[in-house]
Write a protein that holds these residues in place. Sequence first.
Motif, mmCIF file in Angstrom:
data_model
loop_
_atom_site.group_PDB
_atom_site.id
_atom_site.type_symbol
_atom_site.label_atom_id
_atom_site.label_comp_id
_atom_site.label_asym_id
_atom_site.label_seq_id
_atom_site.Cartn_x
_atom_site.Cartn_y
_atom_site.Cartn_z
ATOM 1 N N ARG A 61 -22.226 61.712 -12.834
ATOM 2 C CA ARG A 61 -21.430 61.229 -11.701
ATOM 3 C C ARG A 61 -21.670 59.743 -11.469
ATOM 4 O O ARG A 61 -20.737 58.968 -11.238
ATOM 5 C CB ARG A 61 -21.809 62.025 -10.453
ATOM 6 N N PHE A 62 -22.932 59.332 -11.515
ATOM 7 C CA PHE A 62 -23.277 57.929 -11.279
ATOM 8 C C PHE A 62 -22.593 57.026 -12.303
ATOM 9 O O PHE A 62 -22.011 55.994 -11.939
ATOM 10 C CB PHE A 62 -24.800 57.753 -11.349
ATOM 11 N N THR A 63 -22.669 57.401 -13.572
ATOM 12 C CA THR A 63 -22.079 56.546 -14.600
ATOM 13 C C THR A 63 -20.563 56.467 -14.456
ATOM 14 O O THR A 63 -19.960 55.434 -14.759
ATOM 15 C CB THR A 63 -22.439 57.067 -16.010
ATOM 16 N N GLY A 68 -17.464 49.970 -14.818
ATOM 17 C CA GLY A 68 -16.536 48.863 -14.614
ATOM 18 C C GLY A 68 -17.042 47.756 -13.716
ATOM 19 O O GLY A 68 -16.432 46.683 -13.646
ATOM 20 N N TYR A 69 -18.150 47.979 -13.020
ATOM 21 C CA TYR A 69 -18.718 46.928 -12.178
ATOM 22 C C TYR A 69 -19.619 46.023 -13.016
ATOM 23 O O TYR A 69 -20.148 46.424 -14.052
ATOM 24 C CB TYR A 69 -19.514 47.537 -11.023
ATOM 25 N N ASP A 70 -19.793 44.799 -12.538
ATOM 26 C CA ASP A 70 -20.681 43.865 -13.220
ATOM 27 C C ASP A 70 -22.136 44.057 -12.810
ATOM 28 O O ASP A 70 -23.052 43.762 -13.584
ATOM 29 C CB ASP A 70 -20.262 42.424 -12.910
ATOM 30 N N ALA A 71 -22.343 44.528 -11.585
ATOM 31 C CA ALA A 71 -23.695 44.750 -11.083
ATOM 32 C C ALA A 71 -23.661 45.780 -9.971
ATOM 33 O O ALA A 71 -22.677 45.894 -9.230
ATOM 34 C CB ALA A 71 -24.298 43.444 -10.563
ATOM 35 N N ALA A 102 -22.837 56.475 -22.060
ATOM 36 C CA ALA A 102 -22.440 56.031 -20.720
ATOM 37 C C ALA A 102 -23.608 55.392 -19.978
ATOM 38 O O ALA A 102 -23.439 54.384 -19.276
ATOM 39 C CB ALA A 102 -21.886 57.207 -19.921
ATOM 40 N N VAL A 103 -24.809 55.961 -20.142
ATOM 41 C CA VAL A 103 -25.999 55.401 -19.500
ATOM 42 C C VAL A 103 -26.305 54.019 -20.073
ATOM 43 O O VAL A 103 -26.629 53.073 -19.344
ATOM 44 C CB VAL A 103 -27.199 56.355 -19.667
ATOM 45 N N GLN A 104 -26.197 53.891 -21.387
ATOM 46 C CA GLN A 104 -26.486 52.612 -22.039
ATOM 47 C C GLN A 104 -25.480 51.532 -21.640
ATOM 48 O O GLN A 104 -25.826 50.350 -21.543
ATOM 49 C CB GLN A 104 -26.477 52.798 -23.557
ATOM 50 N N GLU A 105 -24.237 51.940 -21.398
ATOM 51 C CA GLU A 105 -23.186 50.976 -21.086
ATOM 52 C C GLU A 105 -22.985 50.776 -19.587
ATOM 53 O O GLU A 105 -22.138 49.974 -19.183
ATOM 54 C CB GLU A 105 -21.871 51.443 -21.718
ATOM 55 N N ALA A 106 -23.743 51.484 -18.770
ATOM 56 C CA ALA A 106 -23.611 51.354 -17.314
ATOM 57 C C ALA A 106 -24.006 49.947 -16.872
ATOM 58 O O ALA A 106 -24.814 49.279 -17.527
ATOM 59 C CB ALA A 106 -24.489 52.388 -16.617
ATOM 60 N N PRO A 107 -23.450 49.466 -15.774
ATOM 61 C CA PRO A 107 -23.801 48.128 -15.284
ATOM 62 C C PRO A 107 -25.261 48.067 -14.854
ATOM 63 O O PRO A 107 -25.850 49.088 -14.503
ATOM 64 C CB PRO A 107 -22.860 47.928 -14.097
ATOM 65 N N PRO A 108 -25.858 46.887 -14.879
ATOM 66 C CA PRO A 108 -27.251 46.762 -14.449
ATOM 67 C C PRO A 108 -27.407 47.091 -12.965
ATOM 68 O O PRO A 108 -26.548 46.757 -12.154
ATOM 69 C CB PRO A 108 -27.581 45.291 -14.726
#
Length: 270
Positions: A61-63, A68-71, A102-108
């Motif tokens: 859900r979080f990912t 799409g966000y930068d941070a 998805a976790v690896q590509e998630a925003p910081p």
Amino acid sequence: MRIALFITCLNDTLFPATGRAVVTLLERLGCRVEFPQGQTCCGQMHFNTGYQRDCVPLVRRFTEVFAGYDAVVTPSGSCAGMVREQYGRVAELSGDARLSTAVQEAPPVYELSEFLVDVLGVTDVGAYFPHRVTYHPTCHSLRMLGVGDRPLALLRAVRGIDLVELGAAEQCCGFGGTFALKNADTSVAMCTDKVRHVLDTGADVLCAGDNSCLMHIGGTLSRLRTGVRVMHLAEILASTETGPDHAAAAASAGVTGPAARRAVERTKTP
């Protein structure tokens, strides 16, 4: 930069003022903050209690929500730590390659003080808070994230503040989420030590970057009728009091310690 606020379930349920303070602060610094409505718990409580596979739907859900966000900015070192340090493990346990990607590509994900100091490059955020304050570094922010002195650098730049050092600051307050429930006697003893150090400072306000710890310590401070209140770092940094009348108002609202009394006395000075 597209910035998302991850408020955390604890703040959303019990401490909404913290989320409002984060938005006020970041908007004052020129940021546009979005609040994704679909966000839920990060799963930290489940993970730390041993129900790690039950975190999988929450991680997914979080990912999805924050894609799409930068941070992503959160006023919680413990929840930031969960996302940054444990989501990879949860994705691995799930056996879902798409979730791992998805976790690896998630925003910081940044704890608030990290975002202010490291990303925005500021320590002076234009805050004014004429009270005696002491700071408690929470365990996850200190040990897992390594935020170091970023919160203190931000507090030192607050105008009017009387920032005093907390003795044995790096000692845990004893909350630890479900630890406080499963090991109540130990938790209370640890909190008692922390409260003793807080009272030794003569501070009016105890500040921290996690409301979970503040809830734990603040409960003891309140039950002992110490007159010391607790405030999240975001609330202090969002404060823009502009004169002694505000200090007097704060004192009448519950800040009854020595710094508040000094502020009230200043209102009486010609």
